[in-house]
Design an enzyme around this catalytic site. Sequence first.
Site, short mmCIF file in Angstrom:
data_model
loop_
_atom_site.label_atom_id
_atom_site.label_comp_id
_atom_site.label_asym_id
_atom_site.label_seq_id
_atom_site.Cartn_x
_atom_site.Cartn_y
_atom_site.Cartn_z
N ARG A 1 3.26 31.43 22.65
CA ARG A 1 2.96 29.92 21.37
C ARG A 1 2.51 31.05 19.87
NH1 ARG A 1 -2.51 28.84 23.64
NH2 ARG A 1 -3.67 28.13 22.03
N ASP B 1 -8.57 22.85 36.59
CA ASP B 1 -9.30 23.27 34.84
C ASP B 1 -8.19 23.76 34.26
OD1 ASP B 1 -10.60 22.13 32.21
OD2 ASP B 1 -11.54 24.77 33.18
N ASN C 1 -17.95 21.79 32.73
CA ASN C 1 -17.55 20.94 32.03
C ASN C 1 -16.85 20.25 33.49
OD1 ASN C 1 -15.67 23.61 31.72
ND2 ASN C 1 -14.21 21.68 30.83
N ASP C 2 -16.38 21.65 34.45
CA ASP C 2 -15.80 21.02 35.59
C ASP C 2 -16.79 20.69 36.94
OD1 ASP C 2 -13.40 22.16 34.30
OD2 ASP C 2 -14.20 24.14 34.95
N ASP D 1 -7.83 20.69 25.70
CA ASP D 1 -7.32 20.91 25.12
C ASP D 1 -5.80 19.53 24.32
OD1 ASP D 1 -7.79 22.89 25.29
OD2 ASP D 1 -6.36 24.17 26.17
#
Length: 1184
Positions: free
Chosen positions: A633, A440, A831-832, A715
Site C-alpha cells: 500500500r 470477511d 460483525n461476522d 472497507d
Amino acid sequence: STMSRERADSQGSLGPDDEVMPYSDDETDDELDPGSDEERPQVEEARSTESGWRVKANDRAFCNLPEFQKKYFLCLKKSKYAGNGIKTYKYNALTFIPLNLFEQFKRAANLYFLALLILQIIPEITTLPWYTTLVPLVLVLGITAIKDLVDDLARHRMDNEINNRKCEVLLDGRFQVSKWMNIHVGDVVRLKKNDHIPADILLLSSSNPNSLCYVETAELDGETNLKFKMGLKATDERLQEEHQLAQFDVCEEPNNRLDKFTGTMRWRKDQFPLDLDNMMLRGCRIRNTDACHGLVIFAGADTKIMRNGGKTRFKRTKIDELMNYMVYTIFVILVLLCAGLAIGNTFWYEAVGRKAWYLNDGKDQTASYRGFLSFWGYIIVLNTMVPISLYVSVEVIRLGQSKFINWDLQMYYQEKDTPAKARTTTLNEQLGQIEYIFSDKTGTLTQNIMAFKKCTIAGRTFGKTNLSGTSKYLDFTWNKYADKKFEYLDHTLVACIQSKKDKDTLEFFKLLSLCHTVMVEQKEDELVYQAASPDEGALVTAARNFGFVFLSRTQDTITISEMDQEMTYEMLALLDFNSDRKRMSIILRFPDGRIRLYCKGADTVIYERLSPNSKHKEVTQTALDIFANETLRTLCLCYKDISKKEFDAWAKKHKAASVAMGNREAALDRVYEQIESNLMMIGATAIEDKLQDGVPETIAKLAKADIKIWVLTGDKKETAENIGYSCKLLTDGMQIHYGEDNEILYEKKKKRRRLRLKRLGKRPASTTPQDAAQPIDDWEKETRQVDFVNMACECEAVICCRVTPKQKANVVSLVKKYKKAVTLSIGDGANDVNMIKTADIGVGISGQEGMQAVMSSDYAFAQFRYLERLLLVHGRWSYIRMCKFLRYFFYKNFAFTLVHFWYSFFSGFSAQVAYEDWFITLYNVMYSSLPVLLVGLLDQDVNDKLSRKFPKLYLPGQQGALFNYKNFFISLFHGIFTSLVIFFIPYGAFLQTMGQDGEAPSDYQSLAVVMASSLIFTVNMQISLETSYWTFVNCFAVLCSIAIYFGIMFDIHSAGIHVIFPSTFTFTGVASNALKQPYLWLTIILTVGISLLPVICIQFLYKTIWPSVGDKVQRNRKKYEIEEEEKSTPFQRGRRSRRSAYAFSHSRGYADLIASGRSIRRRPATARPNPRDSIREIPQAENI
C-alpha cells in the site's frame, strides 16, 4: 419502509428533536425509503404521549410506567425496555425432556418406530416380540439427548459467566457493585480501565482531560486500533460530582446499525445533540482511561451487538434432508408391499386356507379380516427396511469425524496454541459439498498488522524483500528510542541518514514524524503510539526507528527528536484526511520562522497537484508501479514552502470556512484545495498489510476446486480491490465490473437485451443505490434480487465493499435462496456473527479479536489457510464416507428384509418370518454394523496430500454425485437381486435332496440357518469390496462380525439355553445339525458366489472403461507420491502494473480532536520507546 412510517403515525406526536430511525431492525439499506423522515408530523412537545425511546437518568421506576408497556403474550404486558441479562441457551431444567423429545420425534424415523412399538404390543397382530424395537429406540433417543444436553450446558455456562460479571452502578446516591444482569436502562455506571462495556452507554464524563475515552472495538468490527469517544462538554464539566445527576433523557429506537446513533439530551431547559462519538457500545473494552461514567441507553437484547446477532438457526445438511425423503420413500414401498401381501393372504385363505382341515385355528374370522390383520403383521415383519440404527450410526460417524478435525495437528496453530475445533458434530459431510465461500477481510484474510517495507526517496528506492531468508535485520541499538520489534532489511538507508548529507532523506523522515494525527502516551518510560489506523502507526513507528521520533504534541505544537536533538514546531493548521480528499496536510512554522506545508496522500491525488518544476516525478512513478505489483500500500510524500503573506491571506479564508454554518465540510475542502497546490515531490512509502500465511495459495486451490469465493468487507473499494489482487482472488486476466456498471446492465436487462458476460470480476456495491428507482413492490424487489444473484454468480470472484453486518447476512441468504447452493461463511469479529449463522456452515477464526465469531460458529481454527485442509481433506473424506455408508446401509437392509417377501409366496402370505427372531434382532446391531461403521469413519479414496494436490477430486461432492435418488434406487435393486439369490438358491437346493444319513435336511429351520449364513457372508464380503483403505481394524471387524454370528448362533441353538427359556429359544440344535452337512456348505458357497460375481464384474468394468477422477488418481497413486517428495519449488509472485490503493486510515483521523486540544496531556520528563505497539514480521518460508 412502511414500518417506520406506521411507527411515526402511531406515536401520534413526536417531539421536534426526536429522531425516528428511517430503518427498523429487520430492514437493510436497500429497503429504506428516504422520504419517511421528512413526512414526520412535527407536533409540539406538550402533546407528546409516547416519544420514541426515552431514558431518565438514575430513575428505575420511569421505565416501568404504563405508557412504556407492550403486550408480549395474550394480555400480559411488560416494559419495552429490555433487562441486561442475555440468554443464548435452548433448554432449561423443566423444558429439556419435553422439548428435546419433541425435536427428536420431528425425525420421521423415530415416530415410525414409536408406532411400530405400539403395533407390536397388540397381541392379535404381533409377529415379532416387542423387545426387537424398544431396545434400539431407547438407545437412539438416549444418545442424542445426552449430546444435546452437553451442548446446552456449555451455553448455560457461557451465559452465566457473562451475566455475572461485575460493574459499579449508582444506587441510592453512591456507586455500588452490581452484576451485569441487574443493570437497567437509565442506570449510571462507572467503568474502569480494561473493563468490558456492559451495555450501550452514553459517555457522561471521564478521568481524561476533556472527557475523552479510548475504546477497543475488536469484538465489534475486528479492528484492534483504538477509537476515541467523547463526553459532551456540558455533562463533563458539571457532572463530576455524583449528586448532580439530574434528570435528562435521550431518544432513538433500538436498531442494528453499528455506525449510527442519533438522539437529543434535554437537561436544565437546554438541548444537546448526541451522536455515535458519545456512545460506547457493548462488546468494546475501555483502554487508556482510568475511569469514566456513563448512562445506560440500551441494555441486553436491545444493544447494537445483540441486535446484529441474528437468530440461532438449526442447521441440517443436504444429506440429512435426502435421508429423510428416502425414509419416506422406503415407507411408501413398505406400505405397498404389505398391502399386496395382505390381498394375497385374503385370496389364499379363500382358495386354500379354509378348505385345509389341518390349518383350522378355531377362530371364526372372515378372509378379509384375516387379510387386514396380515397387513399389520407384515408391517412389523418388514419394518427393518427402515433402519433405526441408521440414525445412531450416522451420529457416531459424525462424532468420529469431528474428533478427527479436533485432533488434526496440521490444523493446530502453535504460536497461539489453538487447535481446530469442530463445535457442531452434525455438519461434517456438508464440508465436502461447499459451492460458495463468503469471507470477511480484516483479520480473516489479513492479519491487520501493517509493516513498513520499502520507500523511494528522491528517486532512490530502499528496502529489500527477504526471499532467501539469509539477510540480516538492521541493528537499531544506536537509537535509544527505537522500537525493538521493528524489522528492516536495507542497510544503505541508515547509512544515508547517519551521514546527514542527503537533505531529501532527512526531509522524508521529518515529514513522516510530523504529518500525522497519532497520539502518544508514556508507559513505564516507553512511548506508545495510538493511531487512527494501523497504516499511520506503521509510518510513524518507522520514522521513530530511523531517528526521527515523535515525542509529544499539544494543541498547537509538535515536538520531535531529530537524530537526538529535540525540536518543537508550531502547528498552524491541520488539513485532515477524508475518503474524498485521500490526503492529509499539516502547515508548520519551523523554529527559524519558515512556514512549510507537508502533505501525504494517494498518488492519484498528489500527482494532480505537483508543481510543474517538481523533480523525481517519473522515477517515483516507476517505483510506485513496482510497489503496487508487490501489492504494497503506497503513499506519496511532498512539501511546499509558503510565504508569510500567502499564509495570512489563506488563514483568513480558513477561519471563515471553519465557522460556516451550512455545508461546512465543502467550504473547508475548497479552502484546502487552494493551499495544496504546486507541491514538490520527496518520495513515497510502501506498507504491507500482511496477509495471513498461505492465503493466496489457499484461495487459488479452492478456486481450482470450483468453489466460488466472495469477500464481504466494510472497507473502501480501493482497499478491497487491492487485497483482492494481493490474495490472488482477482487476476490479470479478469475484467472488472463495478457496482455502478451493474445499474446500466440492469437497465439493459429490463429491455430484454440479454448480456452474456463471460469473465466477470467483481461487484462492490452490495445493494442498488438508494437514488436509483426504489423497488416498487415485492415482485420488483424479487426480480432485482434474482438479477443481482445471477449476475454476481456469473462472476469468478465477487467483492462487496462497505457492507454492514446485516447486509453480509443478506447477501449469503440471497445466494442460498436463489442458487440453492451450499454456502460457507468465514469471519473473525462480531460483525461476522450474523453471516456465520446464516450460511449453511459458519467458520470462526480465533484470532486477534474477541470470541464472538467463534462462539456462534460451527468450526473454528486460527488461520485462514486451514480452510483448504478442512474442505479438501476432511470435508471430502467425510462426504465420501457418509455416502458409501448410506448406500451400503440401505443395500444390506433391503437384502435382509426382502427375503421375507419371497418367502411369503410359499407360506400362504401368513406373515411368517423367514429367519429366527433373534437373528432379526441382532442382524443390524451386531452382525453387520461394525465393518460399515469403520468404513464410515476411516475410509479414504486417496490420502490427504493427494486430496490437496488434485482439487478436482472435490467436484463430485458439489454435484452431490455420490448419494442421490439414482444411487438409492441402485442400492434398492442391488438389494432385491441379493435377496432373490439368497432365498431361491437354498430353496431350489432344498427341494429334492437327501442328506448323508439318508434324511432330508429340508426342514424350515435348516433353511432359515442357511439363508442367514449366506446373508452374513454376502454383506460382509460386499463391504470388503467397497472398502478402499484397508487397516488392521477393518480386516478385524469383517472377520469378527462373521465369528460373532456363528458364536452367538451356536449359543442360541444350544440345548442349555432352551431349557432355561423354552418359549424364547425354539431353534434347539438346528445349527450344529445343519452345518454338519457338506451339502449345505456347498449351497452357502454357491449363494454367496452368485451374489457377489456380478458386483465384481461391474466394478471392474467401471474402473477400466469409465474411471472417475478419483479412480485415475488412485491408480497412479505411487507415482504421485514419489513426485511429491522430489519437488519443492520456491514461490514466485506474478508481475503486473496496477494503480495501488493508498495506505491511509479508512475513517477520518484525529485532526478535529487534536485541534480542539481536548486530547493533550502533560508529557512526563523522560521518554523512551516501547516495543509493544509496533510491527513485527516473522520471515516465513513459503510453504507450497
